[in-house]
Scaffold this motif. Sequence first.
Motif, PDB file in Angstrom:
ATOM      1  N   GLN A  37      64.459  49.100  -3.853  1.00 53.67           N
ATOM      2  CA  GLN A  37      64.562  47.707  -3.429  1.00 53.67           C
ATOM      3  C   GLN A  37      63.947  46.814  -4.498  1.00 53.67           C
ATOM      4  O   GLN A  37      62.828  47.069  -4.946  1.00 53.67           O
ATOM      5  CB  GLN A  37      63.828  47.499  -2.101  1.00 53.67           C
ATOM      6  N   CYS A  38      64.658  45.775  -4.907  1.00 51.70           N
ATOM      7  CA  CYS A  38      64.186  44.883  -5.961  1.00 51.70           C
ATOM      8  C   CYS A  38      64.108  43.453  -5.442  1.00 51.70           C
ATOM      9  O   CYS A  38      64.893  43.058  -4.572  1.00 51.70           O
ATOM     10  CB  CYS A  38      65.117  44.939  -7.169  1.00 51.70           C
ATOM     11  N   LYS A  39      63.161  42.720  -6.001  1.00 52.80           N
ATOM     12  CA  LYS A  39      62.950  41.329  -5.605  1.00 52.80           C
ATOM     13  C   LYS A  39      63.075  40.449  -6.838  1.00 52.80           C
ATOM     14  O   LYS A  39      62.376  40.658  -7.828  1.00 52.80           O
ATOM     15  CB  LYS A  39      61.553  41.157  -5.006  1.00 52.80           C
ATOM     16  N   GLU A  40      63.956  39.455  -6.760  1.00 52.41           N
ATOM     17  CA  GLU A  40      64.143  38.492  -7.842  1.00 52.41           C
ATOM     18  C   GLU A  40      63.086  37.408  -7.735  1.00 52.41           C
ATOM     19  O   GLU A  40      62.727  36.993  -6.629  1.00 52.41           O
ATOM     20  CB  GLU A  40      65.535  37.848  -7.749  1.00 52.41           C
ATOM     21  N   GLY A  41      62.610  36.942  -8.879  1.00 55.05           N
ATOM     22  CA  GLY A  41      61.615  35.884  -8.854  1.00 55.05           C
ATOM     23  C   GLY A  41      61.451  35.213 -10.202  1.00 55.05           C
ATOM     24  O   GLY A  41      62.242  35.429 -11.120  1.00 55.05           O
ATOM     25  N   VAL A  42      60.416  34.400 -10.288  1.00 56.71           N
ATOM     26  CA  VAL A  42      60.061  33.697 -11.525  1.00 56.71           C
ATOM     27  C   VAL A  42      58.540  33.713 -11.658  1.00 56.71           C
ATOM     28  O   VAL A  42      57.830  33.923 -10.682  1.00 56.71           O
ATOM     29  CB  VAL A  42      60.563  32.233 -11.549  1.00 56.71           C
ATOM     30  N   ARG A  76      62.211  34.547 -15.748  1.00 61.30           N
ATOM     31  CA  ARG A  76      62.748  35.227 -14.564  1.00 61.30           C
ATOM     32  C   ARG A  76      62.267  36.675 -14.562  1.00 61.30           C
ATOM     33  O   ARG A  76      62.097  37.284 -15.619  1.00 61.30           O
ATOM     34  CB  ARG A  76      64.276  35.184 -14.562  1.00 61.30           C
ATOM     35  N   VAL A  77      62.075  37.229 -13.364  1.00 58.79           N
ATOM     36  CA  VAL A  77      61.608  38.606 -13.224  1.00 58.79           C
ATOM     37  C   VAL A  77      62.340  39.313 -12.091  1.00 58.79           C
ATOM     38  O   VAL A  77      62.950  38.671 -11.235  1.00 58.79           O
ATOM     39  CB  VAL A  77      60.082  38.669 -12.947  1.00 58.79           C
ATOM     40  N   ARG A  78      62.261  40.635 -12.124  1.00 60.60           N
ATOM     41  CA  ARG A  78      62.757  41.461 -11.012  1.00 60.60           C
ATOM     42  C   ARG A  78      61.713  42.545 -10.780  1.00 60.60           C
ATOM     43  O   ARG A  78      61.445  43.359 -11.649  1.00 60.60           O
ATOM     44  CB  ARG A  78      64.098  42.088 -11.350  1.00 60.60           C
ATOM     45  N   TRP A  79      61.106  42.560  -9.584  1.00 62.32           N
ATOM     46  CA  TRP A  79      60.038  43.495  -9.226  1.00 62.32           C
ATOM     47  C   TRP A  79      60.566  44.575  -8.287  1.00 62.32           C
ATOM     48  O   TRP A  79      61.409  44.309  -7.432  1.00 62.32           O
ATOM     49  CB  TRP A  79      58.893  42.758  -8.531  1.00 62.32           C
ATOM     50  N   SER A  80      60.027  45.785  -8.414  1.00 57.52           N
ATOM     51  CA  SER A  80      60.319  46.853  -7.470  1.00 57.52           C
ATOM     52  C   SER A  80      59.089  47.742  -7.313  1.00 57.52           C
ATOM     53  O   SER A  80      58.374  47.995  -8.286  1.00 57.52           O
ATOM     54  CB  SER A  80      61.489  47.704  -7.963  1.00 57.52           C
ATOM     55  N   TYR A 117      52.662  52.353  -9.133  1.00 59.51           N
ATOM     56  CA  TYR A 117      52.628  51.232  -8.204  1.00 59.51           C
ATOM     57  C   TYR A 117      53.961  50.494  -8.157  1.00 59.51           C
ATOM     58  O   TYR A 117      54.445  50.134  -7.089  1.00 59.51           O
ATOM     59  CB  TYR A 117      51.506  50.278  -8.608  1.00 59.51           C
ATOM     60  N   GLY A 118      54.548  50.222  -9.324  1.00 64.03           N
ATOM     61  CA  GLY A 118      55.801  49.485  -9.355  1.00 64.03           C
ATOM     62  C   GLY A 118      56.227  49.181 -10.766  1.00 64.03           C
ATOM     63  O   GLY A 118      55.565  49.551 -11.733  1.00 64.03           O
ATOM     64  N   GLY A 119      57.357  48.497 -10.868  1.00 64.33           N
ATOM     65  CA  GLY A 119      57.886  48.115 -12.168  1.00 64.33           C
ATOM     66  C   GLY A 119      58.453  46.715 -12.104  1.00 64.33           C
ATOM     67  O   GLY A 119      58.857  46.242 -11.033  1.00 64.33           O
ATOM     68  N   GLU A 120      58.477  46.073 -13.262  1.00 67.24           N
ATOM     69  CA  GLU A 120      59.012  44.717 -13.318  1.00 67.24           C
ATOM     70  C   GLU A 120      59.798  44.533 -14.602  1.00 67.24           C
ATOM     71  O   GLU A 120      59.364  44.937 -15.672  1.00 67.24           O
ATOM     72  CB  GLU A 120      57.894  43.681 -13.215  1.00 67.24           C
ATOM     73  N   GLU A 121      60.974  43.929 -14.436  1.00 64.82           N
ATOM     74  CA  GLU A 121      61.807  43.559 -15.573  1.00 64.82           C
ATOM     75  C   GLU A 121      61.565  42.093 -15.872  1.00 64.82           C
ATOM     76  O   GLU A 121      61.476  41.278 -14.946  1.00 64.82           O
ATOM     77  CB  GLU A 121      63.287  43.775 -15.247  1.00 64.82           C
ATOM     78  N   LEU A 180      65.668  51.335 -10.712  1.00 67.69           N
ATOM     79  CA  LEU A 180      66.838  51.403  -9.846  1.00 67.69           C
ATOM     80  C   LEU A 180      66.774  50.327  -8.773  1.00 67.69           C
ATOM     81  O   LEU A 180      65.798  50.239  -8.029  1.00 67.69           O
ATOM     82  CB  LEU A 180      66.917  52.788  -9.191  1.00 67.69           C
ATOM     83  N   CYS A 181      67.816  49.502  -8.714  1.00 68.51           N
ATOM     84  CA  CYS A 181      67.941  48.473  -7.675  1.00 68.51           C
ATOM     85  C   CYS A 181      69.222  48.774  -6.910  1.00 68.51           C
ATOM     86  O   CYS A 181      70.318  48.621  -7.443  1.00 68.51           O
ATOM     87  CB  CYS A 181      68.004  47.074  -8.290  1.00 68.51           C
ATOM     88  N   LEU A 182      69.070  49.183  -5.643  1.00 72.21           N
ATOM     89  CA  LEU A 182      70.235  49.601  -4.857  1.00 72.21           C
ATOM     90  C   LEU A 182      71.008  48.438  -4.281  1.00 72.21           C
ATOM     91  O   LEU A 182      72.127  48.612  -3.855  1.00 72.21           O
ATOM     92  CB  LEU A 182      69.777  50.536  -3.730  1.00 72.21           C
ATOM     93  N   GLY A 183      70.416  47.266  -4.220  1.00 71.63           N
ATOM     94  CA  GLY A 183      71.115  46.109  -3.655  1.00 71.63           C
ATOM     95  C   GLY A 183      70.759  45.923  -2.199  1.00 71.63           C
ATOM     96  O   GLY A 183      70.037  46.717  -1.603  1.00 71.63           O
ATOM     97  N   PRO A 184      71.280  44.851  -1.613  1.00 66.17           N
ATOM     98  CA  PRO A 184      70.926  44.555  -0.217  1.00 66.17           C
ATOM     99  C   PRO A 184      71.535  45.562   0.739  1.00 66.17           C
ATOM    100  O   PRO A 184      72.586  46.127   0.475  1.00 66.17           O
ATOM    101  CB  PRO A 184      71.526  43.154   0.003  1.00 66.17           C
ATOM    102  N   GLU A 185      70.833  45.777   1.833  1.00 65.46           N
ATOM    103  CA  GLU A 185      71.359  46.650   2.873  1.00 65.46           C
ATOM    104  C   GLU A 185      72.442  45.894   3.634  1.00 65.46           C
ATOM    105  O   GLU A 185      72.319  44.700   3.895  1.00 65.46           O
ATOM    106  CB  GLU A 185      70.247  47.067   3.828  1.00 65.46           C
ATOM    107  N   VAL A 186      73.500  46.588   3.965  1.00 65.50           N
ATOM    108  CA  VAL A 186      74.583  45.966   4.708  1.00 65.50           C
ATOM    109  C   VAL A 186      74.756  46.648   6.050  1.00 65.50           C
ATOM    110  O   VAL A 186      74.594  47.853   6.164  1.00 65.50           O
ATOM    111  CB  VAL A 186      75.914  45.985   3.914  1.00 65.50           C
ATOM    112  N   GLY A 187      75.065  45.876   7.035  1.00 68.98           N
ATOM    113  CA  GLY A 187      75.268  46.444   8.377  1.00 68.98           C
ATOM    114  C   GLY A 187      76.703  46.816   8.603  1.00 68.98           C
ATOM    115  O   GLY A 187      77.554  46.684   7.730  1.00 68.98           O
TER     116      GLY A 187
END
Length: 131
Positions: free
Chosen positions: A64-69, A55-59, A45-49, A123-130
């Motif tokens: 794609q990773c999401k920063e949170g608390v 603080r957490v980082r979900w994917s 399903y996913g992983g979380e640091e 793996l967190c690839l970072g934000p997509e850039v245009g």
Amino acid sequence: MRILVFFLTAAFASLALAETPMTADEFDRYTRGKTLYFSSNGERYGGEEYFENRRVRWSYLDGQCKEGVWFVDGADICFVYKDNPTPQCWQFFLDGGGLSARFTGDEADSTLYEIEGADEEMLCLGPEVGV
């Protein structure tokens, strides 16, 4: 007869203990500094640091990773992420197989289970850039 009563009492006590949600301190001690992976219905399903200061980082393990608390609300442990300020609240339980998490307020069975994944880096690839 006393032995039977003792074993039945012990069995019910252990079931009740298994159904007791983790406290914030227990959750923090178990998760801090780790990356945990979860499954739902037998599928990854996913992983979380988990970091210091809740603080957490979900994917969803899609790069794609999401920063949170996380914070506590009664018996719930709730998460908010930068892209979604609506709290996602869970109750966490610890047994011999690791963590299980039940989504609060969901009538369907939305339970996640901790699975092995220590050999896998999140793996967190970072934000997509245009262009």
